[in-house]
Design an enzyme around this catalytic site. Structure first.
Site, PDB file in Angstrom:
ATOM      1  N   CYS A  99       0.000 -34.252 -17.628  1.00  0.00           N
ATOM      2  CA  CYS A  99      -0.931 -33.162 -17.893  1.00  0.00           C
ATOM      3  C   CYS A  99      -2.302 -33.647 -18.353  1.00  0.00           C
ATOM      4  O   CYS A  99      -3.224 -32.839 -18.497  1.00  0.00           O
ATOM      5  CB  CYS A  99      -0.340 -32.235 -18.950  1.00  0.00           C
ATOM      6  N   HIS A 104      -5.979 -28.496 -25.843  1.00  0.00           N
ATOM      7  CA  HIS A 104      -4.980 -28.512 -24.776  1.00  0.00           C
ATOM      8  C   HIS A 104      -4.153 -27.225 -24.858  1.00  0.00           C
ATOM      9  O   HIS A 104      -3.804 -26.643 -23.843  1.00  0.00           O
ATOM     10  CB  HIS A 104      -4.102 -29.752 -24.938  1.00  0.00           C
ATOM     11  N   HIS A 164      -1.043 -23.136 -17.519  1.00  0.00           N
ATOM     12  CA  HIS A 164      -1.100 -24.591 -17.610  1.00  0.00           C
ATOM     13  C   HIS A 164      -0.962 -25.198 -16.218  1.00  0.00           C
ATOM     14  O   HIS A 164       0.120 -25.211 -15.637  1.00  0.00           O
ATOM     15  CB  HIS A 164       0.028 -25.090 -18.518  1.00  0.00           C
TER      16      HIS A 164
END
Length: 452
Positions: free
Chosen positions: A45, A282, A323
């Protein structure tokens, strides 16, 4: 691979599409036709942030003038199933049972957060040095003042969030701030060093004239090539010394255990921890990440000396975008540039109730509504990925770069930028009218004779 097992017809060279670098390969094959460096990062990620760091390092090393960086990821049944098994994603059945709509499933930093909402897509940035951007007249959306990636301490969990990013604030803080961090001090030192270089240059020219006179007296011919070589050497050496002085007192190159890397990067532009007007987290809406990330930022600000009470607003854009994994930091990066340009900080509209545990981090606050500032100087963003990958980027408003130009330099840049913007507008309009936005290259931008 499933179709192979089911004995369906599959193209013979399908294997090439499974490689991670294939997307970059197709982009270059069809659109760019470049022959520069290619560096394909994989950081789960945090891939897009890794890409930015690699691009910056490549430009600073002189291997490329322009780099295209970013990240991408897809939505797959296998990945989604395994994320659910890890309880990393929100459970749709549970959320619907609680009366929530799909756009409310991702709730970063709240008491009710229960995992991220998976999405897909890509994000792309065009990175270049300030010198190249000014010479080209490219529109500058933001300045990457600092970027770094970090692993974490010993552990037994690959997906566990880490705190290696704290390394950006590592320093043995002295009792008194170092003069090198004062932009006025550095300006004086740079002016003095330039004076020394000028004196050295004049002295070398005098010595060269004396040497030429001595050669004449001894009967040696005064060859033009000898004079030209010596003059060229003196000028190149003067430029080297000037560049070295700018690196030392301008960009603060090097390292010092008494100055944190992030503090040093901000000091280049005359900024400090209080100049950070916004951070982009994040913020995956998981219990572990949101608490860990908030703690990292709070410790950084404590170490860097941010004024108590000057809490920084937190952006958690995954409440809106979900996400996207590999492209996450690219979306945050582009979002941060928009925030710096407009001075409008978006709120987390799904922040129904900020978690009590986050009260332990007084340097941060989590707005649920937009905040319009007059102007913003700088912002930070962080990205974390499975496999001990963490990173941080510090971004500065382009006004700090443009303010460093002389009037003539700025006027020339503004003229070139205006021409480029008009050309881009014309091209985009033509693409929409003629439906030819994507133009596949049929040949490289050089002849076969030149390639040989």
């Amino acid at each position: 691979f499933k179709d192979r097992r089911e004995e369906k017809d599959v193209q013979k060279d399908i294997l090439q599409e499974t490689f991670i670098n294939t997307v970059a390969g197709w982009v270059n094959l069809l659109l760019l036709s470049s022959s520069g460096p290619v560096k394909i990062p994989v950081g789960a990620c945090a891939t897009a942030l890794q890409s930015v760091e690699i691009a910056c390092d490549t430009i600073l090393s002189g291997k490329a003038k322009v780099m295209i960086a970013g990240g991408f990821d897809d939505f797959s049944e296998e990945g989604s199933y395994e994320f659910a098994n890890m309880k990393a994603t929100s459970n749709a059945e549970t959320e619907f049972a609680m009366g929530r709509e799909p756009n409310e499933f991702s709730r970063p930093m709240t008491t009710t957060r229960s995992g991220f909402m998976e999405s897909q897509g890509c994000g792309v940035h065009v990175l270049m040095s300030a010198k190249t951007a000014i010479e080209m007249g490219a529109t500058i959306q933001g300045v990457v003042a600092y970027v770094s990636t970090h692993t974490d301490k010993a552990g037994r969990s690959i997906p566990a969030p880490g705190r290696g990013v704290l390394s950006t604030a590592r320093e043995v803080t002295p009792k008194e701030a170092l003069p090198l961090l004062d932009i006025k001090y550095r300006s004086r030192q740079l002016a003095f060093r330039r004076k020394q270089i000028s004196q050295w240059f004049e002295n070398e020219q005098d010595l060269l004239r004396e040497e030429l006179e001595a050669r004449k007296r001894s009967g040696l011919s005064d060859e033009p090539s000898f004079v030209a070589t010596r003059i060229s050497f003196i000028e190149e050496e003067a430029r080297r010394q000037e560049k070295e002085a700018l690196a030392s007192f301008g960009m603060l190159e090097g390292s010092d255990s008494r100055v944190a890397p992030l503090r040093r990067a901000l000091a280049v532009w005359g900024l400090d921890a209080d100049s950070i007007g916004v951070i982009s987290c994040h913020g995956t809406s998981t219990k572990a990440n949101d608490k860990n990330e908030s703690g990292v930022y709070n410790l950084q600000f404590e170490q860097l000396g941010r004024t108590p009470g000057n809490a920084v607003p937190v952006i958690t854009q995954k409440y809106l975008t979900g996400h996207p994994k590999g492209g996450a930091a690219a979306w945050m990066f582009n979002g941060m540039m928009q925030v710096l340009q407009t001075a409008l900080i978006p709120g987390n509209r799904n922040a129904d109730n900020i978690a009590d545990e986050l009260r332990a981090f007084p340097h941060l606050f989590y707005p649920s509504k937009p905040i319009q500032h007059v102007q913003l100087e700088a912002g930070l963003l962080t990205s974390f990925g499975f496999g001990q990958v963490g990173g941080q980027v510090a971004m500065i408003h382009p006004r700090y770069l443009l303010a460093s130009l002389q009037s003539s330099q700025y006027d020339r840049y503004a003229s070139l930028r205006s021409e480029r913007q008009l050309a881009a507008y014309s091209r985009m309009t033509s693409a929409l009218v003629h439906n030819n936005l994507v133009q596949i290259k049929e040949a490289p931008p050089y002849t076969p004779e030149l390639e040989k």
